[in-house]
Write a protein that holds these residues in place. Structure first.
Motif, short mmCIF file in Angstrom:
data_model
loop_
_atom_site.label_atom_id
_atom_site.label_comp_id
_atom_site.label_asym_id
_atom_site.label_seq_id
_atom_site.Cartn_x
_atom_site.Cartn_y
_atom_site.Cartn_z
N TYR A 239 37.84 -8.03 -9.82
CA TYR A 239 38.34 -9.31 -9.30
C TYR A 239 39.82 -9.41 -9.64
O TYR A 239 40.35 -8.58 -10.40
CB TYR A 239 37.57 -10.49 -9.90
CG TYR A 239 37.64 -10.61 -11.40
CD1 TYR A 239 38.60 -11.40 -12.02
CD2 TYR A 239 36.75 -9.91 -12.22
CE1 TYR A 239 38.68 -11.52 -13.40
CE2 TYR A 239 36.82 -10.02 -13.61
CZ TYR A 239 37.78 -10.82 -14.19
OH TYR A 239 37.84 -10.92 -15.56
N SER A 240 40.50 -10.37 -9.09
CA SER A 240 41.93 -10.52 -9.36
C SER A 240 42.15 -10.81 -10.84
O SER A 240 41.71 -11.83 -11.35
CB SER A 240 42.51 -11.68 -8.53
OG SER A 240 42.39 -11.41 -7.15
N GLY A 241 42.78 -9.88 -11.50
CA GLY A 241 43.07 -10.07 -12.91
C GLY A 241 42.14 -9.36 -13.86
O GLY A 241 42.31 -9.46 -15.08
N GLY A 242 41.15 -8.66 -13.35
CA GLY A 242 40.27 -7.97 -14.29
C GLY A 242 39.10 -7.28 -13.64
O GLY A 242 38.99 -7.20 -12.41
N GLU A 243 38.22 -6.77 -14.47
CA GLU A 243 37.02 -6.12 -13.98
C GLU A 243 35.87 -6.35 -14.96
O GLU A 243 36.08 -6.69 -16.13
CB GLU A 243 37.25 -4.63 -13.76
CG GLU A 243 37.66 -3.87 -15.01
CD GLU A 243 37.96 -2.40 -14.72
OE1 GLU A 243 37.64 -1.57 -15.60
OE2 GLU A 243 38.50 -2.08 -13.63
N ILE A 244 34.66 -6.21 -14.46
CA ILE A 244 33.45 -6.39 -15.24
C ILE A 244 32.60 -5.14 -15.08
O ILE A 244 32.49 -4.60 -13.97
CB ILE A 244 32.67 -7.63 -14.76
CG1 ILE A 244 33.48 -8.90 -15.00
CG2 ILE A 244 31.31 -7.74 -15.45
CD1 ILE A 244 32.90 -10.13 -14.32
N HIS A 245 32.00 -4.70 -16.17
CA HIS A 245 31.09 -3.56 -16.11
C HIS A 245 29.67 -4.07 -16.36
O HIS A 245 29.43 -4.88 -17.25
CB HIS A 245 31.47 -2.51 -17.15
CG HIS A 245 32.79 -1.87 -16.89
ND1 HIS A 245 32.92 -0.65 -16.26
CD2 HIS A 245 34.05 -2.31 -17.13
CE1 HIS A 245 34.20 -0.35 -16.14
NE2 HIS A 245 34.91 -1.35 -16.67
N ALA A 246 28.74 -3.60 -15.55
CA ALA A 246 27.35 -4.05 -15.66
C ALA A 246 26.41 -2.87 -15.45
O ALA A 246 26.79 -1.86 -14.82
CB ALA A 246 27.05 -5.14 -14.64
N THR A 247 25.20 -2.99 -15.97
CA THR A 247 24.22 -1.94 -15.73
C THR A 247 23.75 -1.96 -14.28
O THR A 247 23.52 -0.92 -13.68
CB THR A 247 23.01 -2.10 -16.66
OG1 THR A 247 22.49 -3.43 -16.53
CG2 THR A 247 23.39 -1.85 -18.09
N LYS A 248 23.59 -3.16 -13.75
CA LYS A 248 23.20 -3.33 -12.34
C LYS A 248 23.92 -4.52 -11.76
O LYS A 248 24.27 -5.47 -12.48
CB LYS A 248 21.69 -3.53 -12.20
CG LYS A 248 20.85 -2.28 -12.44
CD LYS A 248 19.38 -2.54 -12.14
CE LYS A 248 18.54 -1.29 -12.39
NZ LYS A 248 18.86 -0.20 -11.42
N ALA A 249 24.12 -4.49 -10.45
CA ALA A 249 24.70 -5.63 -9.73
C ALA A 249 23.80 -5.98 -8.56
O ALA A 249 23.29 -5.09 -7.87
CB ALA A 249 26.11 -5.31 -9.24
N ILE A 250 23.60 -7.27 -8.35
CA ILE A 250 22.83 -7.76 -7.21
C ILE A 250 23.79 -8.48 -6.28
O ILE A 250 24.46 -9.43 -6.70
CB ILE A 250 21.72 -8.76 -7.65
CG1 ILE A 250 21.01 -8.30 -8.93
CG2 ILE A 250 20.75 -9.00 -6.50
CD1 ILE A 250 20.26 -7.03 -8.83
N VAL A 251 23.89 -8.04 -5.04
CA VAL A 251 24.78 -8.67 -4.06
C VAL A 251 23.98 -9.70 -3.27
O VAL A 251 23.13 -9.36 -2.45
CB VAL A 251 25.42 -7.64 -3.12
CG1 VAL A 251 26.31 -8.34 -2.08
CG2 VAL A 251 26.21 -6.61 -3.91
N ALA A 252 24.25 -10.98 -3.57
CA ALA A 252 23.59 -12.08 -2.89
C ALA A 252 24.63 -13.13 -2.51
O ALA A 252 24.48 -14.32 -2.78
CB ALA A 252 22.52 -12.70 -3.81
N ALA A 253 25.70 -12.64 -1.88
CA ALA A 253 26.86 -13.48 -1.60
C ALA A 253 26.86 -14.05 -0.20
O ALA A 253 27.91 -14.39 0.36
CB ALA A 253 28.13 -12.66 -1.83
N GLY A 254 25.69 -14.16 0.41
CA GLY A 254 25.57 -14.81 1.71
C GLY A 254 26.42 -14.15 2.78
O GLY A 254 26.42 -12.93 2.94
N ALA A 255 27.18 -14.97 3.49
CA ALA A 255 27.94 -14.50 4.65
C ALA A 255 29.09 -13.56 4.28
O ALA A 255 29.68 -12.94 5.16
CB ALA A 255 28.47 -15.69 5.43
#
Length: 414
Positions: A239-255
């Motif tokens: 994202y603007s200004g940084g990043e996040i690390h995760a074991t899994k990501a779920i994309v549920a961002a609608g449109a």
């Protein structure tokens, strides 16, 4: 768990929050991120209906014969802005193919299976979150102007009967008035589904689920994720200004989900159903059941003691400015159909509903990244199918069999 061991859900609408709640209950550390915040999109302004009987896809056989009319009537129940027609042409070709009888029946079967799970999953969600006070069990009525329109609808009612959906058919205004008085007598026939459920307010419902989520340790943050990348240990979210690390990501961002999927190399024919409505204050009309005006493509629903008048479908993408004349014409029609409706003091709204050509969502692992799961494309059925989608996603995270066959919703079907 450390931050790296988190599961991140992108999207704080009803789908994303339901998924987060289901996962945190299963013992996972979960963070839900959203570009605008909790219930900021279609999850706040929809009709508030859990439409379990709505198993008929938008792409029905013969629907493409109506396409020229859509272009000529910008205020009709299903329209395409002329300046968007060329851009949406590839999607319309897929939509046309989905309307063929073989694909149509496949979509009905897949939708029915998901709806059956959704109905059971919602009851579990209501019970586990103590949410009954936010639920209206008043049924739904589809209204028809005259016998010709009613007879034309009978094949769809027969289809519901075959799928075990309970309903009653009314053929006089007097029968209709037993359920909903105050309708104009032009509505001579109706179909009533008593098991239909609404919430008193969709935004309040999502806030209720979010409270249950955070009470169990879940975190909700405002973050505009614009890129996903697969890593050896999981997923990097930028994202603007940084990043996040995760074991899994779920994309549920609608449109907006297809934009994120594209950063992983996955392309989806996701379009936007732009929905319009006007919410009238308490006392505007005594709405006793969810009212669907089938021939006009809109509904009148009870919201917080008032009425929400909205619906129709405008396939116009994310960037065109809103055309609130659509909300105006719906409100004008509603005043004609419900002579006692007080149209003063209303609030207009427009929201984006993510739509795929076959009316089925995408639920499954990203082909290019095994630590990413897609859960989007529910169209106008996001509220209805949220709890079911959450239960399916949980099994995928756990590596267990899903409660239903998820083949029809697989990301690779396009």
């Amino acid at each position: 768990m450390s931050k790296t061991d988190e599961i991140v859900v992108i999207g704080a609408g009803v789908i994303g929050i339901s998924i987060g709640l289901e996962l945190v209950r299963a013992g996972y550390s979960v963070r839900v991120l959203d570009r605008e915040g909790l219930a900021a999109g279609a999850s706040q302004g929809n009709a508030g209906a859990f439409a379990f009987t709505d198993i008929v896809p938008l792409a029905t056989p013969g629907i493409m014969r109506k396409a020229p009319k859509w272009l000529l009537d910008p205020l009709g129940p299903l329209s395409i802005p002329l300046r968007y027609a060329l851009k949406i042409a590839p999607w319309m070709l897929r939509f046309w193919r989905a309307s063929w009888k073989d694909r149509y029946h496949h979509s009905v079967e897949a939708q029915t299976a998901l709806m059956s799970l959704a109905k059971e999953a919602l009851e579990r969600q209501i019970t586990s979150t103590d949410g009954e006070s936010l639920i209206l069990r008043q049924g739904q009525m589809q209204l028809y102007e005259g016998e010709k329109e009613f007879r034309a609808s009978l094949p769809q009612w027969e289809l519901r009967r075959e799928q075990g959906i309970r309903y009653e058919l009314f053929e006089t205004p007097e029968d209709i008035a037993r359920i909903q008085p105050g309708l104009d007598p032009r509505f001579t026939h109706a179909g009533y589904t008593p098991d239909w459920i609404n919430t008193v307010d969709p935004k309040t419902w999502v806030e209720h689920l979010a409270s249950a989520f955070t009470a169990l340790g879940g975190v909700i943050e405002k973050r505009d994720i614009h890129n996903l990348s697969h890593t050896a240990g999981g997923v990097r979210l930028t994202y603007s200004g940084g990043e996040i690390h995760a074991t899994k990501a779920i994309v549920a961002a609608g449109a907006w989900s297809h934009h994120l999927a594209k950063t992983l190399g996955d392309k989806f024919p996701l379009e936007t159903e732009r929905g319009y409505n006007t919410t009238l204050p308490k006392g505007a009309f005594d709405v006793r059941t969810h009212l669907t005006f089938s021939g006009h493509g809109f509904v009148v629903t009870p919201i917080n003691g008032g009425a929400r008048v909205g619906g129709a479908v405008e396939l116009g993408g994310l960037d065109l400015p809103p055309n609130y004349k659509r909300a105006d014409i719906l409100l004008k029609k509603a005043a004609s159909f419900l002579p006692g409706l007080n149209t003063e003091g209303g609030t207009q709204w427009m929201g984006f509903r993510p739509s795929l050509p076959d009316t089925l969502p995408v639920i499954g692992t990203a082909p290019q990244a095994q630590n990413v799961i897609y859960a989007f494309g529910h169209g106008h059925l996001g509220l209805t199918q949220a709890a079911a989608t959450a239960e399916i996603v949980k099994t995928m995270v756990q590596g267990k069999p899903a409660p239903i066959d998820t083949t029809p919703y697989r990301p690779t079907r396009f």
